[in-house]
Design a protein around this motif. Structure first.
Motif, PDB file in Angstrom:
ATOM      1  N   ARG A 166       0.823  -1.207   0.046  1.00 51.97           N
ATOM      2  CA  ARG A 166      -0.031  -0.047   0.086  1.00 51.97           C
ATOM      3  C   ARG A 166       0.925   1.186  -0.030  1.00 51.97           C
ATOM      4  NH1 ARG A 166      -4.747   1.311   4.503  1.00 51.97           N
ATOM      5  NH2 ARG A 166      -5.871   2.939   3.285  1.00 51.97           N
ATOM      6  N   GLY A 167       0.704   2.084  -0.731  1.00 55.04           N
ATOM      7  CA  GLY A 167       1.267   3.478  -0.850  1.00 55.04           C
ATOM      8  C   GLY A 167       2.471   3.328  -2.036  1.00 55.04           C
ATOM      9  N   THR A 168       2.420   2.404  -3.046  1.00 59.58           N
ATOM     10  CA  THR A 168       3.774   2.069  -3.860  1.00 59.58           C
ATOM     11  C   THR A 168       3.269   3.294  -4.985  1.00 59.58           C
ATOM     12  OG1 THR A 168       4.207   0.068  -3.138  1.00 59.58           O
ATOM     13  CG2 THR A 168       4.873   0.637  -5.694  1.00 59.58           C
ATOM     14  N   LEU A 169       1.983   3.385  -5.052  1.00 59.20           N
ATOM     15  CA  LEU A 169       1.573   4.252  -6.382  1.00 59.20           C
ATOM     16  C   LEU A 169       0.947   5.460  -5.827  1.00 59.20           C
ATOM     17  CD1 LEU A 169       0.407   1.846  -9.042  1.00 59.20           C
ATOM     18  CD2 LEU A 169       2.696   2.654  -8.862  1.00 59.20           C
ATOM     19  N   SER A 190      10.630  -3.466  -7.934  1.00 56.11           N
ATOM     20  CA  SER A 190      10.854  -4.148  -7.126  1.00 56.11           C
ATOM     21  C   SER A 190      11.711  -3.510  -5.873  1.00 56.11           C
ATOM     22  CB  SER A 190      11.643  -5.449  -7.566  1.00 56.11           C
ATOM     23  OG  SER A 190      10.986  -6.260  -8.459  1.00 56.11           O
ATOM     24  N   GLU A 191      12.284  -2.686  -6.181  1.00 58.46           N
ATOM     25  CA  GLU A 191      13.364  -1.479  -5.399  1.00 58.46           C
ATOM     26  C   GLU A 191      12.283  -0.856  -4.808  1.00 58.46           C
ATOM     27  OE1 GLU A 191      16.118  -0.012  -7.883  1.00 58.46           O
ATOM     28  OE2 GLU A 191      17.378  -1.818  -7.891  1.00 58.46           O
ATOM     29  N   ALA A 192      11.242  -0.198  -5.452  1.00 61.26           N
ATOM     30  CA  ALA A 192      10.282   0.591  -4.823  1.00 61.26           C
ATOM     31  C   ALA A 192       9.579  -0.010  -3.776  1.00 61.26           C
ATOM     32  CB  ALA A 192       9.264   1.251  -5.964  1.00 61.26           C
ATOM     33  N   GLU A 193       9.053  -1.305  -4.211  1.00 63.08           N
ATOM     34  CA  GLU A 193       8.210  -2.231  -3.317  1.00 63.08           C
ATOM     35  C   GLU A 193       9.160  -2.524  -2.088  1.00 63.08           C
ATOM     36  OE1 GLU A 193       4.997  -4.153  -4.081  1.00 63.08           O
ATOM     37  OE2 GLU A 193       5.115  -2.257  -4.563  1.00 63.08           O
ATOM     38  N   GLU A 194      10.305  -2.763  -2.037  1.00 64.63           N
ATOM     39  CA  GLU A 194      11.259  -3.233  -1.047  1.00 64.63           C
ATOM     40  C   GLU A 194      11.365  -1.699  -0.214  1.00 64.63           C
ATOM     41  OE1 GLU A 194      14.741  -4.731  -2.236  1.00 64.63           O
ATOM     42  OE2 GLU A 194      13.740  -6.451  -3.253  1.00 64.63           O
TER      43      GLU A 194
END
Length: 219
Positions: A166-169, A190-194
């Motif tokens: 939640r919040g990635t986009l 994937s880096e943004a998710e991590e």
């Protein structure tokens, strides 16, 4: 945990989405990462520019909806109908028209185009909402896109992507950057998710300053 982060995650105590809240411990002492079925879509906006938009797969919404600013200029004057107001997982939207829109899901395919008649919100702006497009069950069932809560993935035509934290986009500019760097070999998403996961799981509890100073090697 910081108050802002705590308030945001406590909203997850509602069992919101059949796809968004899987195996979550919502006790006061521990709240795990929250997932959402958000995807990147691309379309042509009023300025005739191709842009990335934030789309949410919402199984609780029957009809698909898009903000007017993401309609091409030639389709901005859409068919009028009676005014409707609906609550979605992306917020409350008001619509009194529908329009034909072309878009893609670049995380699945750069070439496959979807054409669909969507409800149009004339008033809401992308700067004031979490999502630019709500994909309802009408479109999801028509094209066969599914959300698998067991594997925490979204599947479409033989391809799958992981559910996002939640919040990635949330940030439209970040959505655009992710799209611009999107390719079969990119690791940017994937880096943004991590990064988002580390923020949500970080320990923001107060620190005993005296105890911390004693651990420092000061001369």
């Amino acid at each position: 945990m910081a108050q802002g982060s705590q308030d945001k995650c406590q909203s997850c105590q509602r069992i919101l989405w059949d796809f968004g809240q899987r195996e979550q411990d919502v006790s006061k002492s521990k709240i795990k990462v929250c997932y959402t079925a958000a995807v990147i879509a691309t379309t042509v906006n009023l300025k005739e520019e191709e842009v990335a938009i934030r789309a949410l797969l919402d199984t609780g919404t029957t009809q698909t909806l898009v903000l007017k600013e993401f309609l091409p200029k030639t389709r901005a004057h859409s068919a009028k109908e009676r005014k409707l107001k609906g609550n979605t997982m992306g917020g409350t939207f008001t619509t009194k028209s529908r329009a034909l829109i072309d878009f893609t899901f670049p995380e699945f395919s750069q070439s496959k185009k979807v054409t669909w008649i969507c409800h149009v919100d004339d008033n809401m702006k992308s700067t004031n909402t979490t999502y630019d497009m709500i994909i309802g069950m009408d479109l999801m069932t028509a094209i066969g896109i599914t959300v698998d809560t067991q594997s925490r993935t979204i599947k479409w035509e033989g391809s799958e992507i992981p559910l996002k934290t939640r919040g990635t986009l949330d940030d439209p500019e970040q959505c655009q950057r992710l799209y611009e760097h999107l390719s079969p070999t990119t690791t940017l998403l994937s880096e943004a998710e991590e990064c988002q996961s580390r923020i949500l799981e970080a320990d923001y509890s107060s620190v005993d300053i005296s105890e911390h100073i004693n651990t420092l090697n000061l001369s």
